[in-house]
Every structure is written in structure tokens, then in C-alpha cells.
Write an enzyme that holds these catalytic residues in place. Structure first.
Site, mmCIF file in Angstrom:
data_model
loop_
_atom_site.group_PDB
_atom_site.id
_atom_site.type_symbol
_atom_site.label_atom_id
_atom_site.label_comp_id
_atom_site.label_asym_id
_atom_site.label_seq_id
_atom_site.Cartn_x
_atom_site.Cartn_y
_atom_site.Cartn_z
ATOM 1 N N VAL A 1 7.501 -1.754 2.151
ATOM 2 C CA VAL A 1 8.187 -1.136 1.009
ATOM 3 C C VAL A 1 9.324 -0.236 1.487
ATOM 4 O O VAL A 1 10.443 -0.307 0.960
ATOM 5 C CB VAL A 1 7.185 -0.357 0.114
ATOM 6 C CG1 VAL A 1 7.918 0.528 -0.882
ATOM 7 C CG2 VAL A 1 6.269 -1.335 -0.631
ATOM 8 N N ALA B 1 0.854 -1.191 0.000
ATOM 9 C CA ALA B 1 0.000 0.000 0.000
ATOM 10 C C ALA B 1 0.891 1.243 0.000
ATOM 11 O O ALA B 1 2.088 1.146 0.260
ATOM 12 C CB ALA B 1 -0.878 -0.015 1.240
ATOM 13 N N GLN C 1 1.302 3.529 2.081
ATOM 14 C CA GLN C 1 2.013 3.720 3.361
ATOM 15 C C GLN C 1 2.669 2.433 3.847
ATOM 16 O O GLN C 1 2.796 2.207 5.055
ATOM 17 C CB GLN C 1 1.050 4.266 4.422
ATOM 18 C CG GLN C 1 0.839 5.756 4.352
ATOM 19 C CD GLN C 1 2.137 6.543 4.530
ATOM 20 O OE1 GLN C 1 3.083 6.114 5.182
ATOM 21 N NE2 GLN C 1 2.183 7.707 3.920
ATOM 22 N N SER C 2 3.081 1.590 2.923
ATOM 23 C CA SER C 2 3.645 0.296 3.306
ATOM 24 C C SER C 2 4.951 0.419 4.092
ATOM 25 O O SER C 2 5.925 1.020 3.630
ATOM 26 C CB SER C 2 3.917 -0.516 2.025
ATOM 27 O OG SER C 2 4.671 -1.665 2.331
ATOM 28 N N ASN C 3 4.959 -0.202 5.283
ATOM 29 C CA ASN C 3 6.207 -0.310 6.045
ATOM 30 C C ASN C 3 7.165 -1.261 5.342
ATOM 31 O O ASN C 3 8.371 -1.083 5.372
ATOM 32 C CB ASN C 3 5.917 -0.873 7.444
ATOM 33 C CG ASN C 3 5.000 0.023 8.238
ATOM 34 O OD1 ASN C 3 5.261 1.204 8.379
ATOM 35 N ND2 ASN C 3 3.910 -0.543 8.753
#
Ligand SMILES: Cc1ncc(COP(=O)(O)O)c(C=O)c1O
Length: 322
Positions: A76, A70, A72-74
Site C-alpha cells: 500500500v 494489512a 502495515q502493508s508495504n
């Protein structure tokens, strides 16, 4: 396999007596495993998975980590950090729900690491990840594709190691964790060799966990030549009734209670929801009679996004005279 060290091992464990007291639990019954203190900045649980995945990428001579998540992916932003830490670059397929994404939280970290972004919708993520990986190969790069959340049997091995640490730190404990893609739960279950010893709270990140997680558990155990865990897989869905990431009052309460009793900050998408689930379970007095270890899997950057701004009261004016 190449050695990769993202400071993911031997994370500290702390007693959580003041929080236990609030939940009606005995002193010494509640602990927090500080996997929010692994390397890769705010990488949390991702550092454990990425040690194995990045070692595999380096072994295969890859130069680009390609992954998805997403906006706001942690996962990524942790993958982007892992890429830079090992001399690679990162390409990310980020999903949007059509909302305007602001330059905040993990997107700022992604920019620091100068990732290349391909935008798509959540249901297209897997297909676009495969297509992007193929295109990178065609361009002469050597991509290594990492699935959503870094969850596959190899990534889950990181949490088998965590389970071994837990067994040493609090023997016989029940591990409580947030379940996004389920890799954390899978690795812990393989390591503790019993489904009953892992209480996972689904945070509504992905559908179909019942199809994917048991398979990761089976393949991870096989890969390590470990016994298949006793019992059957399950996940607590009480916190999955609201959409992924949506601010819920129970999550807000859990984050505030944890902050004010322990001085520990949880995140609003994963660990805050899992703690809300643990609080609800303890209030119903249905927790197993064993020491409980809440695994803090990180994720703080999302707290600093506009989505959760209504939770906070901050001084509206700065008076330079004081
Ligand atoms: C902070 C945090 N906690 C927990 C999870 C869930 O981990 P898993 O995908 O292994 O279930 C994630 C996944 O992105 C996360 O970012």
C-alpha cells in the site's frame, strides 16, 4: 503501453560469502539480489509490479489507484508513492485484526502521501475493494483497482524481468523468495521456466496459494507467449506455522545473522522469515547443489513498529553529560 520508470530494473547482486560460511555453504554459492533497492522509497518488489500496473492505469486514463492490504502493508505505501509519482492519488482498503494500530512504520508513509483509508477486516478486503472502486466511479473519479500485493498476471511480469536479470547475473541459479500473495514467485517461475528453480517460503499472509499462484503463473506465461514452466508448483510452509507478521525467534535470528555478516537489513514479515527458511534448509543440508540467490524484496519500515520492539536492546537512558 505507457512507460513508467520506478527504478525497478537491473538491481545489483552481491556475493554473500560471510553468510554462506555461517550456513556451511561454499564461497560463491550464496548471493543476494538487492530488490530492496528499487525506487518508490522502501517499495522493494512492489516497484517491479507497479511499473506494469501503473502503466496500465495511465493507459486507461485513470486518476486514482485503489488497492488493499494489512495496516502495515508495504504494497500500500508503495502504491501510494507510485500514485503521487505519476500525478494520481491513492485510496487504500486497509485491514485490521481489531488490534490498535499505532502511527508507525508504513502508516506514516501512507500519511505522507495522503492516502484515503477505508478500514475493514481481512476477510472483507476483496469485497470492500470492489465496492470502494465502484463508489469512486459513481463519484466521477477514474479508479484503477490493484489487487492485494499487486499480484495478478500483469503485475507478475515485473518478476519475469527480474528472472531474466538473474539468469544473466548468476546463470543456472535457484531463486529464493518470500511468498506473500505469490506474484514474485510466479514471475520468477515464468522467467526461469522451471518450478524447481524457485524456492518460495510461505509467510502465512493469505490462505489458498495452491489455488491462486499456479493460475497467475499460467496466465502470465500465456500473456507473454512464453512456455509454461517445467514441473509443478510448490511452496515451503515451514515458516508459515506462526501467524502472519508474528515475531518468531527464527526470523529474529535470521535478521541478526544477515545484518551482522553482510550489513544488510531484512524485514520481519517477509524476507526475515524467508531467510529463516533458507537457514533451516541449509542446516538440514537439503539445498539443491546450485548457486542460490536470495531475492531481498524490501519491507524495512515494518521493523520500526512496536510489534518487534522486544527484539531490540537500546540504551534506556540518554546521559547528556557524555
Ligand atoms: C517486503 C516484501 N517481500 C515479499 C513480499 C511478498 O511478495 P508477493 O506478494 O509477491 O508474494 C511482500 C508482499 O507484500 C513484501 O512486502
Amino acid at each position: 503501453m505507457s512507460e513508467v520508470d520506478f527504478q525497478a530494473r537491473d538491481t545489483p547482486i552481491q556475493r554473500a560469502d560471510p553468510l554462506a560460511r555461517e550456513l556451511g555453504l561454499a564461497a560463491g554459492q550464496l548471493w543476494i539480489k538487492r530488490d530492496d533497492r528499487t525506487g518508490l522509497n522502501s517499495g522493494g518488489n512492489k516497484a517491479r509490479k507497479l511499473e506494469y500496473l501503473v502503466a496500465d492505469a495511465l493507459e486507461q486514463g485513470c486518476d486514482t489507484l485503489v488497492t488493499t492490504g494489512a495496516a502495515q502493508s508495504n504494497h500500500v505505501s508503495a502504491t501510494a508513492a507510485a500514485a503521487r509519482a505519476t500525478g494520481m492519488t491513492c485510496v487504500a482498503v486497509l485491514s485490521t485484526l481489531g488490534a490498535q494500530h499505532q502511527a508507525e512504520g508504513n502508516l506514516l508513509l501512507d500519511d505522507l502521501f495522503e492516502i484515503e483509508v477505508v478500514w475493514t477486516s481481512p476477510d472483507q478486503r476483496q469485497a470492500v475493494l470492489a465496492e470502494t472502486t465502484r463508489q469512486l466511479s459513481d463519484q466521477g473519479r477514474a479508479p484503477y483497482a490493484i489487487p492485494l500485493g499487486g499480484t495478478n498476471p500483469l503485475g507478475a511480469v515485473g518478476y519475469v524481468t527480474a528472472a531474466e536479470e538473474l539468469e544473466h547475473q548468476v546463470p543456472g541459479c535457484i531463486a529464493v523468495c518470500a511468498v506473500g500473495t505469490g506474484g514474485t514467485q510466479a514471475g520468477l517461475t515464468v522467467g526461469l521456466e522451471n518450478h524447481e528453480r524457485v524456492l518460495g517460503f510461505d509467510v502465512a499472509a493469505v490462505p489458498g496459494l495452491a489455488d491462486t499462484v499456479p493460475e497467475v503463473i499460467r496466465d502470465c506465461a500465456e500473456r507473454l507467449d512464453r512456455p509454461q514452466p517445467l514441473g509443478t508448483w510448490s511452496v515451503d510452509r515451514s515458516q508459515a506455522q506462526e501467524p502472519y507478521g508474528k515475531p518468531t525467534e527464527a526470523t529474529h535470528e535470521a535478521i541478526r545473522l544477515t545484518a551482522q555478516t553482510l550489513g544488510v537489513v531484512l524485514d520481519p514479515v517477509y524476507t526475515g522469515r524467508a531467510m529463516a527458511g533458507l537457514i533451516a534448509t541449509s542446516r538440514r543440508a537439503t539445498l539443491p547443489d546450485a548457486p542460490i540467490v536470495f531475492v531481498h524484496t524490501g519491507g524495512m519500515p515494518a521493523l520500526f513498529t512496536h510489534t518487534y520492539r522486544p527484539w531490540f536492546q537500546v540504551p534506556s537512558e540518554f546521559d547528556p553529560a557524555h
